[in-house]
Write a protein that holds these residues in place. Structure first.
Motif, short mmCIF file in Angstrom:
data_model
loop_
_atom_site.label_atom_id
_atom_site.label_comp_id
_atom_site.label_asym_id
_atom_site.label_seq_id
_atom_site.Cartn_x
_atom_site.Cartn_y
_atom_site.Cartn_z
N LYS A 107 0.83 -1.21 0.00
CA LYS A 107 0.00 0.00 0.00
C LYS A 107 0.86 1.26 0.00
CE LYS A 107 -4.21 -1.34 -0.38
NZ LYS A 107 -5.01 -0.92 -1.56
N GLU A 110 1.80 1.77 -3.51
CA GLU A 110 0.68 2.35 -4.27
C GLU A 110 0.59 3.85 -4.02
OE1 GLU A 110 -3.12 0.18 -4.10
OE2 GLU A 110 -2.01 -1.55 -3.35
N LEU A 111 0.79 4.26 -2.76
CA LEU A 111 0.76 5.68 -2.44
C LEU A 111 1.87 6.44 -3.16
CD1 LEU A 111 -0.48 7.97 -0.76
CD2 LEU A 111 1.13 7.39 1.07
N ASP A 141 -0.92 0.64 7.59
CA ASP A 141 -2.23 1.14 7.99
C ASP A 141 -2.68 2.25 7.05
OD1 ASP A 141 -4.34 1.36 10.28
OD2 ASP A 141 -3.66 3.41 9.94
N GLU A 142 -3.85 2.09 6.47
CA GLU A 142 -4.35 3.07 5.49
C GLU A 142 -4.45 4.48 6.08
OE1 GLU A 142 -8.65 3.99 4.18
OE2 GLU A 142 -8.01 2.34 2.87
N ALA A 143 -5.03 4.59 7.27
CA ALA A 143 -5.21 5.91 7.88
C ALA A 143 -3.85 6.59 8.11
CB ALA A 143 -5.98 5.79 9.19
N LEU A 145 -1.09 6.07 6.37
CA LEU A 145 -0.57 6.47 5.06
C LEU A 145 -1.23 7.74 4.56
CD1 LEU A 145 -0.35 2.98 3.29
CD2 LEU A 145 1.58 4.44 3.93
N VAL A 146 -2.52 7.85 4.78
CA VAL A 146 -3.25 9.06 4.35
C VAL A 146 -2.74 10.28 5.12
CG1 VAL A 146 -5.50 10.20 4.35
CG2 VAL A 146 -5.30 7.83 3.55
N ARG A 160 -6.75 8.69 0.03
CA ARG A 160 -7.54 7.57 0.57
C ARG A 160 -8.24 6.82 -0.57
NH1 ARG A 160 -10.22 10.39 3.59
NH2 ARG A 160 -8.95 10.22 5.48
N GLU A 161 -8.80 7.57 -1.51
CA GLU A 161 -9.48 6.94 -2.65
C GLU A 161 -8.50 6.13 -3.48
OE1 GLU A 161 -10.49 6.17 -6.63
OE2 GLU A 161 -9.06 7.76 -6.12
N LEU A 163 -5.81 4.62 -2.50
CA LEU A 163 -5.46 3.39 -1.79
C LEU A 163 -6.61 2.39 -1.79
CD1 LEU A 163 -3.50 4.88 1.25
CD2 LEU A 163 -2.55 3.70 -0.73
N ARG A 164 -7.82 2.87 -1.56
CA ARG A 164 -8.97 1.97 -1.48
C ARG A 164 -9.33 1.38 -2.83
NH1 ARG A 164 -13.01 4.86 3.02
NH2 ARG A 164 -11.61 4.46 4.79
#
Length: 226
Positions: A107, A110-111, A141-143, A145-146, A160-161, A163-164
């Motif tokens: 992830k 991806e970011l 953790d997504e949060a 990374l955001v 966030r979009e 990543l999701r």
């Protein structure tokens, strides 16, 4: 006008030698930038997962991971970490393996591709590596990374979009396929102008020397104006 040197860097944000290599590259380029005929250089980061099978929430510390992954004792693993901490310090980096949260990095990669699309790849690469190695942040953790993306000026909702949706996963896999095609099996690895390969976290002076050499080649190859 002489074309810029392109440096493609394969790395993983969870690779301690990659952050050292990044910092040494930056120092080498800064040294060469003081030349009368300073090289023009474009640096692009590419994805490489050292341990794609690592769970997002790894149980244990970095020494535990190394001991299991490399089949060595925990004491040997700790000695390896102590050594790399010393090398990092020489590069001006304060590694905190006691805080580090080992995790899966797909992830984060991806970011980095989202950041590249937004023209902020370098800022995000630096933020992620600093967060991972010096702050003990959870980069699986997504949060988290955001939040780190927003620290660099990127829009949090857009990050966030990205990543999701998983829309940059293909770009990560393309980088990995290119690394395989080049025969890259360890990082950091630097490909200069698509024809010279430099492996490992070389000293800053080595990077300065090679960009000066390649810049001289560019000058020799540049067409003569009428």
């Amino acid at each position: 006008m002489t074309d810029a040197i392109k440096i493609d860097v394969w790395s993983d944000i969870a690779c301690p030698w990659c952050y050292i290599g990044k910092r040494n590259l930056e120092k080498g380029l800064a040294e060469a930038s003081g030349d009368d005929d300073a090289p023009a250089v474009e640096v692009v980061f590419h994805s490489f997962e050292l341990s794609p099978d690592t769970p997002v929430d790894f149980e244990g510390g970095e020494a535990d991971y190394l001991a299991t992954h490399k089949g060595i004792s925990r004491d040997q693993a700790q000695q390896m970490l102590d050594r790399v901490t010393g090398v990092a310090a020489e590069a001006g980096l304060e590694y905190r393996f006691d805080l580090l949260k080992h995790t899966n990095t797909v992830k984060a990669h991806e970011l980095l591709h989202f950041a590249k699309e937004q023209g902020r790849q370098h800022e995000v690469a630096e933020r992620l590596m600093s967060a991972y190695f010096t702050e003990g942040r959870h980069l699986g953790d997504e949060a988290e990374l955001v939040t780190l993306a927003a620290d660099t000026g990127l829009d949090a909702d857009a990050a966030r979009e990205a990543l999701r949706s998983g829309r940059f996963l293909d770009a990560v896999r393309a980088d990995q396929a290119q690394a395989q095609a080049y025969g890259i099996n360890g990082v950091p690895f630097f490909v200069i102008d698509g024809k010279y390969g430099v492996s490992g976290a070389q000293p800053a002076e080595a990077f300065a020397q090679i960009v000066r050499q390649v810049w001289a080649e560019h000058r020799d190859e540049a067409p003569v104006s009428a």
